[in-house]
Design a protein around this motif. Structure first.
Motif, PDB file in Angstrom:
ATOM      1  N   LEU A  15      48.387  45.747  35.620  1.00  0.00           N
ATOM      2  CA  LEU A  15      48.649  44.843  36.502  1.00  0.00           C
ATOM      3  C   LEU A  15      48.779  45.999  37.719  1.00  0.00           C
ATOM      4  O   LEU A  15      49.550  47.060  37.626  1.00  0.00           O
TER       5      LEU A  15
ATOM      6  N   GLU B 279      48.887  42.782  43.211  1.00  0.00           N
ATOM      7  CA  GLU B 279      48.335  41.623  42.583  1.00  0.00           C
ATOM      8  C   GLU B 279      49.107  40.390  42.276  1.00  0.00           C
ATOM      9  O   GLU B 279      50.293  40.230  42.088  1.00  0.00           O
ATOM     10  N   GLN B 280      48.383  39.235  42.377  1.00  0.00           N
ATOM     11  CA  GLN B 280      49.192  37.970  42.432  1.00  0.00           C
ATOM     12  C   GLN B 280      49.368  37.479  40.995  1.00  0.00           C
ATOM     13  O   GLN B 280      48.584  37.693  40.123  1.00  0.00           O
ATOM     14  N   LEU B 281      50.484  36.973  40.783  1.00  0.00           N
ATOM     15  CA  LEU B 281      50.692  36.372  39.302  1.00  0.00           C
ATOM     16  C   LEU B 281      50.742  34.774  39.490  1.00  0.00           C
ATOM     17  O   LEU B 281      50.824  34.265  40.603  1.00  0.00           O
ATOM     18  N   PRO B 282      50.566  34.225  38.311  1.00  0.00           N
ATOM     19  CA  PRO B 282      50.629  32.597  38.431  1.00  0.00           C
ATOM     20  C   PRO B 282      52.251  32.234  39.365  1.00  0.00           C
ATOM     21  O   PRO B 282      53.301  32.928  38.846  1.00  0.00           O
TER      22      PRO B 282
ATOM     23  N   THR C 284      47.622  36.227  33.337  1.00  0.00           N
ATOM     24  CA  THR C 284      48.587  36.590  34.316  1.00  0.00           C
ATOM     25  C   THR C 284      47.908  36.401  35.790  1.00  0.00           C
ATOM     26  O   THR C 284      48.246  36.815  36.563  1.00  0.00           O
ATOM     27  N   GLU C 285      46.639  36.013  35.580  1.00  0.00           N
ATOM     28  CA  GLU C 285      45.852  35.731  36.790  1.00  0.00           C
ATOM     29  C   GLU C 285      46.118  34.330  37.142  1.00  0.00           C
ATOM     30  O   GLU C 285      45.948  33.481  36.261  1.00  0.00           O
ATOM     31  N   PRO C 286      46.262  34.270  38.821  1.00  0.00           N
ATOM     32  CA  PRO C 286      46.604  32.541  38.968  1.00  0.00           C
ATOM     33  C   PRO C 286      45.222  31.752  38.701  1.00  0.00           C
ATOM     34  O   PRO C 286      44.278  32.351  39.036  1.00  0.00           O
ATOM     35  N   ALA C 287      45.588  30.562  38.583  1.00  0.00           N
ATOM     36  CA  ALA C 287      44.476  29.663  38.173  1.00  0.00           C
ATOM     37  C   ALA C 287      43.606  29.331  39.450  1.00  0.00           C
ATOM     38  O   ALA C 287      42.551  29.126  39.340  1.00  0.00           O
TER      39      ALA C 287
ATOM     40  N   LYS D 244      42.202  30.984  41.651  1.00  0.00           N
ATOM     41  CA  LYS D 244      41.159  31.911  41.805  1.00  0.00           C
ATOM     42  C   LYS D 244      39.961  31.404  40.897  1.00  0.00           C
ATOM     43  O   LYS D 244      38.677  31.770  40.990  1.00  0.00           O
TER      44      LYS D 244
ATOM     45  N   ARG E   7      46.143  25.868  30.849  1.00  0.00           N
ATOM     46  CA  ARG E   7      45.041  26.551  30.670  1.00  0.00           C
ATOM     47  C   ARG E   7      45.337  27.125  28.916  1.00  0.00           C
ATOM     48  O   ARG E   7      45.967  27.891  28.748  1.00  0.00           O
TER      49      ARG E   7
END
Lengths: 126, 387
Positions: free
Chosen positions: A30, A34-37, B145-148, B150, B230
């Motif tokens: 990370l 960085e963007q997290l949900p 951990t990556e936002p949806a 994107k 997801r």
């Protein structure tokens, strides 16, 4: 990175999230900025209460690992570098672990092996 | 003749979609029952999938043949003949369309009953094998951990929908002076107009309104893709995440394209109606174009598979992360999801490609009521404008 959370574990889910994000940051999985949900998205993806994720994010925020803003949501931040207070906290945790090991008679060699393995495991053996 | 082949084609498409369903769902969810990742290629399971497909295809072909027979035989279809299509309006078209709707309804009900049969077989097979999804390994929940946001197409693209709606409205305004005093607002199955309205807002608004409802539906579906749970398979999380990402990117782009294409076609139809373009040529063009768009959407979704499970990805191979939690008890009959502890409103279907609601979440009820309300309003308005 992927969070892998065990509902059967003794460690509550919110602490598992906190630990894995801290570890992900240390390993470089990370990056700062960085963007997290969002809390809602992460809660949906895991299938747990919103409160659980909120608790994890609040903890991470108080420790300086993430910042929360209305528009961008949770973002990975640069935590404050170590200081005497942080070392003191580590000392307390280490004492606790070593005393537990001592109580159970773990030999010094075994402890040293654990220490080396852990150091190699996080890719920081120098 | 064109209309008969279109109606046969639509039902054939539906039969293919339903018959091949067990081949496009996730392999770990067969007939709505969760099965361990290592067991998905068991001969018993392969046989069940094939039997479902074969029975569905055979019954489907019989129904299609009957539909065609009824439609082409003047003794059975209320006096319709290819030479004289003049009565294909009003009651005549209802009688003509009956075999189509009967075929459609019978096959949907039949395939669901067939599904239920195999759902029960699958359940008892699972019980007999003593499978738990989390075979000896403790279950693990996996999240990216990556936002949806994107993963799906940018919401700015929805401005394209606004542009289509505005362009249609402007075009109608521009040609308004040359529009005759009576406008044909509906054409019968024979391609001849069978409903007229006086020149005025009453003639325009239903046409524009149905375009807005269509564009709105597609926009809403894109938002659902963006805000759905997801799902990541624990047996190979890295590969499953990549498949899921591509699945959401492809489906959102496909929806964006499909909505824009159908919306633009409706705009063309509206404008052509007011310009008095030959209705038969127009109808043929619209039918072919709409069928093409729908075929493209279905073909892509069947190729991709539920959750992208049919996509080959280079990521993965990192081994399993743990067991999959057993969710069977939340899936009533394997198709209706009710889980009060899940904050998700939209989740991936177990049997099919796409998403369904979590009836355990109060918002899902509001959503369903909203859909019913829109359908009722559209029906009331179109009934009102037809009289």
């Amino acid at each position: 990175m992927l969070l892998k959370l065990k509902p059967d574990s003794d460690t509550p889910i919110y602490l598992q999230i906190r630990r894995q994000i801290v570890a992900g940051f240390a390993r470089g999985e990370l990056a700062v900025g960085e963007q997290l949900p969002s809390v809602r998205q992460l809660a949906m993806d895991i299938g747990v209460n919103l409160h659980t994720v909120h608790k994890a994010y609040a903890l991470l925020q108080s420790e300086g690992y993430i910042t929360m803003s209305g528009r961008r949501g949770a973002v990975v931040a640069q935590p404050p570098l170590w200081d005497d207070e942080f070392l003191e906290r580590l000392q307390i945790q280490l004492d606790e672990l070593l005393l537990e090991a001592k109580g159970r008679g773990v030999p010094a060699e075994a402890l040293e092996r654990l220490w080396r393995d852990a150091r190699d495991g996080i890719g920081n053996s120098d | 003749m064109m209309i008969i082949w279109t109606l046969v084609f639509v039902n054939a498409l539906m039969i293919v979609c339903l018959a091949f369903m067990p081949f496009v769902t996730r392999k770990t969810e067969l007939f709505g029952v969760g099965i361990p990742a290592e067991e998905t290629n068991r001969p018993e399971l392969v046989a069940m999938r094939r039997a479902y497909r074969n029975i569905a295809v055979i019954v489907g072909l019989v129904l299609l043949a009957l539909q065609l027979l009824f439609m082409l035989n003047p003794a059975l279809n209320g006096g319709f003949s290819l030479a004289d299509t003049s009565h294909l309006t009003g009651d005549g078209s209802v009688r003509f369309l009956a075999p189509f709707f009967v075929c459609l309804a019978v096959f949907i009900v039949f395939s669901f009953v067939l599904y239920l049969h195999y759902h029960r077989c699958m359940k008892s097979f699972k019980a007999a094998q003593g499978w738990r999804d989390s075979e000896g390994v403790s279950p693990v929940l996996i999240a990216d951990t990556e936002p949806a946001s994107k993963e799906t197409v940018s919401l700015w693209w929805l401005l394209l929908y606004v542009a289509i709606a505005v362009a249609t409205a402007i075009a109608v305004l521009v040609i308004w002076p040359s529009v005759p005093d009576r406008v044909a607002t509906h054409t019968g199955l024979n391609g001849m107009p069978d409903a007229w309205a006086d020149k005025g807002p009453g003639a325009v608004l239903p046409l524009l309104g149905s375009q807005w409802v269509l564009l709105g539906t597609f926009a809403l579906t894109i938002l659902i893709v963006r805000h759905a749970k997801r799902q990541i398979d624990a047996s190979d999380p890295e590969a499953s995440r990549e498949q899921g990402r591509r699945f959401r990117r492809i489906s959102s782009a496909l929806l964006l394209f499909g909505g824009a294409a159908l919306g633009a076609l409706m705009g063309v139809l509206t404008v052509s109606t007011f310009l008095g373009v030959n209705p038969q040529a127009l109808n043929t063009f619209m039918l072919v174009a709409m069928c093409l768009v729908i075929v493209v959407i279905i073909a892509v979704l069947l190729r991709v598979g539920q959750g992208g499970s049919r996509l080959k990805v280079s990521a993965g191979g990192g081994g399993r992360a743990g067991g999959t939690p057993d969710d069977d008890s939340y899936w009533k009959l394997g198709v209706i999801y009710v889980n009060r502890n899940d904050p998700s409103v939209f989740v991936e279907k177990r049997f099919g490609v796409g998403w369904t609601v979590n009836l355990g979440h109060p918002v899902s009820w509001l959503f369903l009521i909203g859909i019913i309300a829109v359908v009722v309003v559209v029906m009331v308005i179109s009934y009102g404008s037809a009289n």
